[in-house]
Design a protein around this motif. Structure first.
Motif, PDB file in Angstrom:
ATOM      1  N   GLN A  16     -13.661 -12.384  11.565  1.00  0.00           N
ATOM      2  CA  GLN A  16     -13.657 -12.481  13.188  1.00  0.00           C
ATOM      3  C   GLN A  16     -15.147 -11.849  13.209  1.00  0.00           C
ATOM      4  N   SER A  27      -3.946 -11.730   6.733  1.00  0.00           N
ATOM      5  CA  SER A  27      -5.153 -11.272   6.238  1.00  0.00           C
ATOM      6  C   SER A  27      -5.391 -11.447   4.938  1.00  0.00           C
ATOM      7  N   ASP A  79     -10.846 -16.335   8.985  1.00  0.00           N
ATOM      8  CA  ASP A  79      -9.800 -14.909   9.148  1.00  0.00           C
ATOM      9  C   ASP A  79      -9.907 -14.734  10.855  1.00  0.00           C
ATOM     10  N   TYR A  95       0.757  -1.047  -0.033  1.00  0.00           N
ATOM     11  CA  TYR A  95       0.109  -0.108  -0.306  1.00  0.00           C
ATOM     12  C   TYR A  95       1.270   1.184  -0.185  1.00  0.00           C
ATOM     13  N   ARG A  97      -6.697 -12.695   2.366  1.00  0.00           N
ATOM     14  CA  ARG A  97      -7.782 -11.992   0.997  1.00  0.00           C
ATOM     15  C   ARG A  97      -7.187 -12.037  -0.565  1.00  0.00           C
TER      16      ARG A  97
HETATM   17  P1  ADP Z   1      -8.673  -7.725  10.382  1.00  0.00           P
HETATM   18  O1  ADP Z   1     -10.347  -8.154  10.941  1.00  0.00           O
HETATM   19  O2  ADP Z   1      -8.084  -8.503   9.261  1.00  0.00           O
HETATM   20  O3  ADP Z   1      -7.891  -7.113  11.398  1.00  0.00           O
HETATM   21  P2  ADP Z   1      -8.482  -4.686  10.773  1.00  0.00           P
HETATM   22  O4  ADP Z   1      -9.608  -4.242  11.220  1.00  0.00           O
HETATM   23  O5  ADP Z   1      -7.005  -4.480  10.179  1.00  0.00           O
HETATM   24  O6  ADP Z   1      -8.574  -6.379   9.422  1.00  0.00           O
HETATM   25  O7  ADP Z   1      -8.795  -3.914   8.785  1.00  0.00           O
HETATM   26  C1  ADP Z   1     -10.259  -3.299   8.578  1.00  0.00           C
HETATM   27  C2  ADP Z   1      -9.785  -2.872   7.180  1.00  0.00           C
HETATM   28  O8  ADP Z   1      -8.897  -1.732   7.086  1.00  0.00           O
HETATM   29  C3  ADP Z   1      -9.066  -3.624   5.844  1.00  0.00           C
HETATM   30  O9  ADP Z   1     -10.670  -3.847   4.716  1.00  0.00           O
HETATM   31  C4  ADP Z   1      -8.169  -3.504   5.564  1.00  0.00           C
HETATM   32  O10 ADP Z   1      -7.472  -3.746   4.363  1.00  0.00           O
HETATM   33  C5  ADP Z   1      -8.603  -2.175   6.558  1.00  0.00           C
HETATM   34  N1  ADP Z   1      -7.109  -1.568   6.925  1.00  0.00           N
HETATM   35  C6  ADP Z   1      -6.563  -2.481   7.856  1.00  0.00           C
HETATM   36  N2  ADP Z   1      -4.761  -1.357   8.031  1.00  0.00           N
HETATM   37  C7  ADP Z   1      -5.328  -0.201   6.700  1.00  0.00           C
HETATM   38  C8  ADP Z   1      -4.090   0.955   6.967  1.00  0.00           C
HETATM   39  N3  ADP Z   1      -3.476   1.071   7.449  1.00  0.00           N
HETATM   40  N4  ADP Z   1      -4.583   2.101   6.250  1.00  0.00           N
HETATM   41  C9  ADP Z   1      -5.979   1.367   5.467  1.00  0.00           C
HETATM   42  N5  ADP Z   1      -6.648   0.869   5.456  1.00  0.00           N
HETATM   43  C10 ADP Z   1      -6.582   0.057   6.480  1.00  0.00           C
END
Ligand code: ADP
Ligand code: ADP
Length: 235
Positions: free
Chosen positions: A84, A41, A168, A11, A45
Motif C-alpha cells: 500500500q 493482509s 497488498d 495473536y 503475508r
Molecule cells: P496494513 O497496511 O496491512 O493494514 P497495518 O497498518 O494494519 O497494516 O499494520 C502494520 C503493522 O502492524 C503490521 O506489521 C501488522 O502486523 C501490525 N499490526 C496491525 N495490527 C496490530 C495490532 N493490533 N497489534 C499489533 N500489531 C499490529
C-alpha cells in the motif's frame, strides 16, 4: 499451485485467520476482498512467509512453505510483492529502487562503484518503460507522486521475474483515477508476464473488473468465492 490447509493465525487470544482452506491456480488473478481488519493482509503475508501461521499448512507446487531463513529467501525469489505504501527507498533514484533487490548490486555504494549486471540494467529499463517512467529513472523516488511511486514498485517487483505477484492494498492510498490506472497496469503485466496474481482490496467496485476470481474474507473466514465474470454478466 498454492494450497492453503486449515490455516489459523492468532495473536494471543485474538484469532485473525480462522481455519482458512483455499487454493490458487497458476495464472489466475485473484482479489482477496473484504473490509479493513478482515485478515486479508495477514493471509497474504502468510503466503510469502512474512509471518508464520499458528497452525495449518501452505503448499506451493506441492511443497510445504519453508519456515527457515534460507528456504524463505529462495521462495521470495519467485514472489513479487507490492505494498500500500510503496516501500521505496526515498533517497535513492527510481532506477536504484528498481534494481535494489538484485543481489549483484549494492545500492549503498557511491554511484560510480555501482555494478549493474547488464541484463538486470536492461530489464530495469524495459520495465520502467512499461510502467511509463523510463524518463524519470534518475530522479529521486521522493520526487514522485503516489501513483508514480507505485509504478516504480511494480517495475521493482517485475525485475525479479516472479511467477507470483502479491499486492497488498496497492491502491488504498491513491485517488480513484490513479487507482484505476494502477489496476489496469497490474492486469496488463499479469497478462503479459503470465503471472499468478493475488491482490487484497477493500473496494468492492474495483474487484470484478480487475480480477478473474474474487475471494471474500470477513472476520478471518472465507465468506465468498466466485469467478469475476459471473458478477460482470449480471451487472
Ligand atoms: P496494513 O497496511 O496491512 O493494514 P497495518 O497498518 O494494519 O497494516 O499494520 C502494520 C503493522 O502492524 C503490521 O506489521 C501488522 O502486523 C501490525 N499490526 C496491525 N495490527 C496490530 C495490532 N493490533 N497489534 C499489533 N500489531 C499490529
Ligand atoms: P486486513 O488486511 O483485512 O485489513 P489484517 O490482516 O491487516 O486485515 O488484520 C486483521 C486483524 O489482525 C486486525 O484486527 C489487526 O489489528 C490484527 N493484527 C494484524 N497484525 C497483528 C499483530 N502483529 N498483532 C496483533 N494483531 C494483529
Amino acid at each position: 499451485m498454492i494450497k492453503v490447509e486449515d490455516l489459523v493465525k492468532s495473536y494471543g487470544q485474538e484469532t485473525i485467520l480462522n481455519n482458512i482452506n483455499c487454493s490458487f491456480e497458476s495464472n489466475d488473478a485473484v482479489v482477496l476482498l473484504g473490509p479493513s481488519g478482515a485478515g486479508k493482509s495477514t493471509l497474504l503475508r502468510c503466503l510469502n512467509g512474512l509471518i508464520e501461521a499458528t497452525s495449518g499448512s501452505i503448499y506451493i507446487d506441492g511443497k510445504k512453505l519453508p519456515t527457515d531463513k534460507k528456504g524463505i529467501r529462495l521462495l521470495r525469489k519467485n514472489i513479487g510483492m507490492i505494498f500500500q505504501n510503496f516501500n521505496l527507498v526515498k533517497r535513492l533514484t527510481v532506477l536504484d529502487n528498481v534494481l535494489c533487490g538484485r543481489l549483484s548490486y549494492n545500492p549503498t555504494l557511491p554511484s560510480f562503484f555501482k555494478v549493474y549486471k547488464k541484463e538486470d540494467y536492461e530489464l530495469a529499463l524495459y520495465y520502467l518503460e512499461k510502467v511509463g517512467l523510463v524518463d524519470k529513472r534518475n530522479q529521486r523516488a521522493d520526487n514522485l507522486s503516489g501513483g508514480q511511486m507505485q509504478r516504480v514498485a511494480i517495475a521493482r517487483a517485475l525485475v525479479q521475474r516472479p511467477t507470483l505477484l502479491l499486492a497488498d492494498e496497492p491502491v488504498a492510498s491513491l485517488d480513484p483515477k490513479t487507482s484505476h490506472a494502477i489496476m489496469d497496469l497490474l492486469m496488463e503485466v499479469y497478462e503479459e508476464e503470465k503471472l499468478t496474481m493475488i491482490i487484497t482490496l477493500h473496494q468492492i467496485d474495483l474487484a470484478p473488473k480487475y480480477s478473474k476470481r474474487i475471494l471474500g474474507l470477513n472476520s478471518g473466514n472465507i465468506v465468498a468465492d466466485y469467478r469475476s465474470d459471473q458478477v460482470k454478466a449480471s451487472d
